[in-house]
Design a protein around this motif. Structure first.
Motif, short mmCIF file in Angstrom:
data_model
loop_
_atom_site.label_atom_id
_atom_site.label_comp_id
_atom_site.label_asym_id
_atom_site.label_seq_id
_atom_site.Cartn_x
_atom_site.Cartn_y
_atom_site.Cartn_z
N ILE A 98 0.74 -1.20 -0.02
CA ILE A 98 0.13 0.16 -0.05
C ILE A 98 0.97 1.19 0.27
O ILE A 98 0.49 2.15 -0.75
CB ILE A 98 -0.86 -0.07 1.32
CG1 ILE A 98 -1.98 -1.13 1.10
CG2 ILE A 98 -1.54 1.29 1.24
CD1 ILE A 98 -2.85 -1.37 2.16
N VAL A 99 1.72 1.17 0.86
CA VAL A 99 2.80 2.41 1.03
C VAL A 99 3.50 2.55 -0.32
O VAL A 99 3.67 3.67 -0.98
CB VAL A 99 3.89 1.99 1.97
CG1 VAL A 99 5.11 3.46 1.85
CG2 VAL A 99 3.04 2.25 3.42
N ILE A 101 2.33 1.65 -3.46
CA ILE A 101 1.40 1.95 -4.49
C ILE A 101 1.25 3.73 -4.23
O ILE A 101 1.18 4.39 -5.37
CB ILE A 101 0.01 1.50 -4.18
CG1 ILE A 101 0.20 -0.05 -4.90
CG2 ILE A 101 -0.99 2.08 -5.21
CD1 ILE A 101 -1.04 -0.78 -4.52
N PHE A 102 1.04 4.24 -3.09
CA PHE A 102 1.16 5.66 -2.96
C PHE A 102 2.24 6.32 -3.23
O PHE A 102 2.12 7.55 -3.86
CB PHE A 102 0.45 5.87 -1.35
CG PHE A 102 -0.84 5.66 -1.29
CD1 PHE A 102 -1.81 6.59 -1.72
CD2 PHE A 102 -1.25 4.57 -0.54
CE1 PHE A 102 -3.22 6.54 -1.15
CE2 PHE A 102 -2.87 4.31 -0.27
CZ PHE A 102 -3.68 5.23 -0.66
N ILE A 103 3.39 5.89 -3.02
CA ILE A 103 4.62 6.56 -3.17
C ILE A 103 4.59 6.44 -4.94
O ILE A 103 5.08 7.76 -5.55
CB ILE A 103 5.90 5.85 -2.83
CG1 ILE A 103 5.85 5.90 -1.36
CG2 ILE A 103 7.23 6.55 -3.33
CD1 ILE A 103 6.79 5.07 -0.73
N ASP A 104 4.20 5.44 -5.53
CA ASP A 104 4.40 5.48 -7.15
C ASP A 104 3.36 6.59 -7.76
O ASP A 104 3.61 6.79 -8.79
CB ASP A 104 4.11 3.76 -7.43
CG ASP A 104 5.40 3.06 -6.93
OD1 ASP A 104 6.57 3.63 -6.85
OD2 ASP A 104 5.23 1.83 -7.17
N LEU A 105 2.20 6.46 -7.02
CA LEU A 105 1.13 7.39 -7.50
C LEU A 105 1.61 8.83 -7.66
O LEU A 105 1.45 9.47 -8.49
CB LEU A 105 -0.18 7.23 -6.99
CG LEU A 105 -1.03 5.88 -7.31
CD1 LEU A 105 -2.22 5.84 -6.27
CD2 LEU A 105 -1.32 6.07 -8.57
N GLN A 106 2.19 8.97 -6.30
CA GLN A 106 2.66 10.59 -6.09
C GLN A 106 3.81 10.86 -7.08
O GLN A 106 3.91 11.78 -7.79
CB GLN A 106 3.31 10.57 -4.62
CG GLN A 106 3.62 12.02 -4.38
CD GLN A 106 4.20 12.00 -2.86
OE1 GLN A 106 4.53 10.97 -2.37
NE2 GLN A 106 4.45 13.55 -2.31
N ILE A 203 2.58 0.24 -10.36
CA ILE A 203 1.42 0.34 -9.57
C ILE A 203 0.68 -1.10 -9.71
O ILE A 203 -0.15 -1.53 -8.79
CB ILE A 203 0.71 1.47 -10.09
CG1 ILE A 203 1.40 2.83 -9.55
CG2 ILE A 203 -0.62 1.68 -9.37
CD1 ILE A 203 0.96 3.99 -10.09
#
Length: 229
Positions: A98-99, A101-106, A203
């Motif tokens: 989850i961490v 995914i959020f880092i990659d999205l950012q 992602i």
């Protein structure tokens, strides 16, 4: 099934899938383009898609490791700790996923924002992410695919009944799909856009891994309840 298994071949399969995970993890140091501007921006320019497969293939390695342990430990003792360990490992991997995914999205939004911010944002994007090392990426993907094929062959040779294990077959097919998806995306766009699709692929692979982690955790919960009832 474990009693009739060709144990030396199974151990080779275990080693091969372990090597696959190590290659995927080490690829983060090889795939990318070291640009001084990246350090000043404080962002990662290394390829993320190939290393993300280590979570998915790590689950396969864990499943194989559990089977290997079952060859050593008594079944009653092994059944009691397997579910608890699976839940703990699954929870840690899920949080990591989850961490990630959020880092990659950012990072993906940053890349897209810079690319579309003509002209200076686009120039900044091209300086930092415009030269993705597709050569090293393709070599890594080819090696990983070869190791996965060797793993599957060894697994079938060790015990043909593994083909009847639907969960194991499906997660292996998911792993192959992730490998092919990354290779396809790398060749889909011009070189200066590969970094964006690399992040998209990372992602997607993390989402697939998260789904399988949840499935593992559900199995671990059921196994724990069954062992202690």
């Amino acid at each position: 099934m474990l009693d009739s298994m060709r144990k030396p071949v199974f151990l080779i399969a275990l080693v091969v899938i372990g090597l696959t995970v190590l290659v995927e993890l080490s690829s983060i140091a090889l795939i990318g383009n070291v640009v001084p501007a990246a350090n000043s921006l404080g962002v990662s320019i290394n390829g993320q898609a190939v290393p993300s497969m280590s979570i998915l293939d790590g689950l396969i390695f864990y499943a194989m490791l559990v089977m290997a342990i079952a060859l050593i430990l008594p079944e009653r003792f092994q059944s009691k700790i397997q579910g608890i360990v699976t839940i703990i490992v699954g929870l840690l991997l899920l949080i990591s996923c989850i961490v990630r995914i959020f880092i990659d999205l950012q990072l993906l939004f940053l890349m897209l924002g810079l690319l579309l911010a003509v002209p200076f944002g686009t120039i900044a994007y091209l300086i930092v992410w415009g030269h993705f090392d597709t050569g090293s990426a393709r070599i890594a993907l080819s090696l990983i695919m070869f190791l996965k094929i060797v793993f599957c062959v060894c697994l079938v040779v060790a015990q043909q009944r593994f083909l009847k294990n639907k969960g194991l077959v499906l997660i292996i097919l998911t792993s192959f799909l992730a490998n092919l998806l990354i290779a396809f995306l790398y060749g889909l766009v011009p070189g200066f856009l590969v970094s964006i699709l690399d992040m998209v692929a990372a992602i997607v692979v993390c989402i697939l891994a998260a789904i399988w982690i949840i499935i593992y955790m559900i199995g671990g919960i059921i196994s724990t309840i069954t062992a202690f009832i």
